[in-house]
Design a protein around this motif. Structure first.
Motif, PDB file in Angstrom:
ATOM      1  N   UNK A  63       0.819  -1.217   0.000  1.00  0.00           N
ATOM      2  CA  UNK A  63       0.000   0.000   0.000  1.00  0.00           C
ATOM      3  C   UNK A  63       0.850   1.263   0.000  1.00  0.00           C
ATOM      4  N   UNK A  64       2.067   1.186   0.511  1.00  0.00           N
ATOM      5  CA  UNK A  64       2.992   2.313   0.356  1.00  0.00           C
ATOM      6  C   UNK A  64       3.315   2.524  -1.120  1.00  0.00           C
ATOM      7  N   UNK A  65       3.505   1.430  -1.845  1.00  0.00           N
ATOM      8  CA  UNK A  65       3.764   1.527  -3.285  1.00  0.00           C
ATOM      9  C   UNK A  65       2.549   2.102  -4.005  1.00  0.00           C
ATOM     10  N   UNK A  66       1.367   1.612  -3.667  1.00  0.00           N
ATOM     11  CA  UNK A  66       0.148   2.156  -4.272  1.00  0.00           C
ATOM     12  C   UNK A  66       0.014   3.646  -4.000  1.00  0.00           C
ATOM     13  N   UNK A  67       0.327   4.052  -2.764  1.00  0.00           N
ATOM     14  CA  UNK A  67       0.258   5.464  -2.431  1.00  0.00           C
ATOM     15  C   UNK A  67       1.235   6.285  -3.249  1.00  0.00           C
ATOM     16  N   UNK A  68       2.456   5.750  -3.414  1.00  0.00           N
ATOM     17  CA  UNK A  68       3.447   6.463  -4.210  1.00  0.00           C
ATOM     18  C   UNK A  68       3.042   6.601  -5.664  1.00  0.00           C
ATOM     19  N   UNK A  69       2.435   5.565  -6.207  1.00  0.00           N
ATOM     20  CA  UNK A  69       2.048   5.585  -7.617  1.00  0.00           C
ATOM     21  C   UNK A  69       0.828   6.463  -7.881  1.00  0.00           C
ATOM     22  N   UNK A  70      -0.027   6.615  -6.873  1.00  0.00           N
ATOM     23  CA  UNK A  70      -1.263   7.384  -7.058  1.00  0.00           C
ATOM     24  C   UNK A  70      -1.216   8.759  -6.412  1.00  0.00           C
ATOM     25  N   UNK A  71      -0.123   9.058  -5.710  1.00  0.00           N
ATOM     26  CA  UNK A  71      -0.014  10.343  -5.030  1.00  0.00           C
ATOM     27  C   UNK A  71      -0.891  10.463  -3.801  1.00  0.00           C
ATOM     28  N   UNK A  72      -1.235   9.341  -3.210  1.00  0.00           N
ATOM     29  CA  UNK A  72      -2.094   9.351  -2.021  1.00  0.00           C
ATOM     30  C   UNK A  72      -1.326   8.926  -0.777  1.00  0.00           C
ATOM     31  N   UNK A  84      -0.591   6.576   2.103  1.00  0.00           N
ATOM     32  CA  UNK A  84      -0.838   5.130   2.184  1.00  0.00           C
ATOM     33  C   UNK A  84      -1.981   4.753   3.108  1.00  0.00           C
ATOM     34  N   UNK A  85      -2.287   5.595   4.089  1.00  0.00           N
ATOM     35  CA  UNK A  85      -3.380   5.279   5.007  1.00  0.00           C
ATOM     36  C   UNK A  85      -4.727   5.215   4.294  1.00  0.00           C
ATOM     37  N   UNK A  86      -4.833   5.885   3.159  1.00  0.00           N
ATOM     38  CA  UNK A  86      -6.053   5.840   2.356  1.00  0.00           C
ATOM     39  C   UNK A  86      -6.372   4.398   1.975  1.00  0.00           C
ATOM     40  N   UNK A  87      -5.343   3.623   1.692  1.00  0.00           N
ATOM     41  CA  UNK A  87      -5.515   2.222   1.320  1.00  0.00           C
ATOM     42  C   UNK A  87      -5.439   1.294   2.533  1.00  0.00           C
ATOM     43  N   UNK A  88      -4.535   1.584   3.458  1.00  0.00           N
ATOM     44  CA  UNK A  88      -4.309   0.699   4.600  1.00  0.00           C
ATOM     45  C   UNK A  88      -5.481   0.685   5.579  1.00  0.00           C
ATOM     46  N   UNK A  89      -6.108   1.846   5.775  1.00  0.00           N
ATOM     47  CA  UNK A  89      -7.083   2.004   6.848  1.00  0.00           C
ATOM     48  C   UNK A  89      -8.534   1.868   6.413  1.00  0.00           C
ATOM     49  N   UNK A  90      -8.822   2.047   5.120  1.00  0.00           N
ATOM     50  CA  UNK A  90     -10.215   2.201   4.700  1.00  0.00           C
ATOM     51  C   UNK A  90     -10.560   1.251   3.555  1.00  0.00           C
ATOM     52  N   UNK A  91     -11.708   0.558   3.657  1.00  0.00           N
ATOM     53  CA  UNK A  91     -12.117  -0.367   2.600  1.00  0.00           C
ATOM     54  C   UNK A  91     -12.361   0.348   1.276  1.00  0.00           C
ATOM     55  N   UNK A  92     -12.369  -0.429   0.207  1.00  0.00           N
ATOM     56  CA  UNK A  92     -12.491   0.126  -1.142  1.00  0.00           C
ATOM     57  C   UNK A  92     -13.952   0.356  -1.509  1.00  0.00           C
TER      58      UNK A  92
END
Length: 282
Positions: free
Chosen positions: A147-156, A158-166
């Protein structure tokens, strides 16, 4: 008028030769609430909305673990060492009794504090966390790095992905939470990658440890999580509530690892009532 969390200055205290950074807000009198933060989080990662609300009724204290933010030293490689330092910090501030609010890794630390110094603890909220020996916790490093990688690729964040469902609702509340954690008058220092790696080693060690014996723990404990926690398995919350003799379990539907920040108003109301009821019964 109380000082808001985002405006509170960072203070420093020396604990066993190491500086520990902390913030204190809220009432001058009463049993303090000690917030124990999640993996890789410095003090600015806490939710000001939660802390400000609790500070209307209690003293509230946050701090940086060793090696994090403005605290000195290196991040410990065990949860037990983190707990030992947290206990020394509480006593160093002159408190003989505190409430605990432990989120994720902070929930591991809270459990270890209960084992080491039960006389210091008034009551405990364990949020988004799990017990020692839960093999599902060993997946935390993989999920974190992904999710750190996802955050880096999307400019978000990482807690956006780690903490909250999709889901649209959950991610919208996640964005609101992340926005609340910005704009500090006296900002903390970013967490180093070395610190993250050391804390992850402590998390894996916790997952591989022997389960704790809670049979003698009589403290009131509230275990709270979302039903979609992909970091620390929600099943661990059920296990904790079953093994802690005086525990209550609440699972927020549609919420993830950051359930207390996703359903923030509900959590504030319930947490305030929980701590007040404990103080009234002592």
């Amino acid at each position: 008028m109380q000082t808001s969390y985002t405006q509170a200055p960072i203070q420093i205290i020396d604990i066993a030769g190491e500086r520990t950074a902390y913030r204190r807000i809220g009432l001058e009198e009463g049993t303090p609430i000690l917030f124990l933060n999640h993996l890789a989080a410095h003090m600015d990662g806490a939710d000001p909305r939660v802390l400000d609300a609790l500070a209307n009724h209690f003293p509230v204290i946050t701090f940086d673990y060793q090696g994090v933010g403005r605290s000195g030293g290196e991040a410990p490689l065990s949860v037990e060492e983190m707990a030992h330092h947290a206990i020394a910090f509480v006593r160093g501030l002159g408190y003989s009794r505190v409430h605990l609010l432990g989120l994720s890794l902070g929930g591991f630390v809270a459990q270890a504090m209960l084992a080491e110094a039960p006389e210091l603890i008034a009551s405990v909220i364990l949020a988004g966390t799990g017990p020692a020996g839960d093999p599902g916790i060993a997946r935390v490093p993989r999920i974190t790095y992904y999710d750190m990688l996802r955050g880096g690729l999307t400019g978000r964040d990482p807690r956006y992905y780690l903490f909250f469902p999709a889901t649209k609702e959950a991610r919208s509340k996640g964005e609101a939470f992340i926005a609340r954690t910005k704009g500090y008058q006296d900002p903390d220092k970013a967490t180093r990658l070395k610190t993250l790696r050391r804390q992850l080693r402590a998390v894996v060690a916790w997952a591989k440890a022997e389960p704790q014996d809670f049979s003698s723990i009589t403290h009131r404990v509230w275990v709270v999580n979302g039903d979609k926690d992909r970091m620390v398995p929600t099943s661990g919350s059920y296990d904790l509530a079953h093994r802690l003799p005086n525990a209550t379990l609440t699972i927020y539907a549609g919420a993830g690892h950051g359930a207390i920040y996703q359903d923030v108003d509900r959590f504030i109301q319930q947490a305030t009532a929980f701590y007040k009821a404990n103080d009234a019964n002592e």
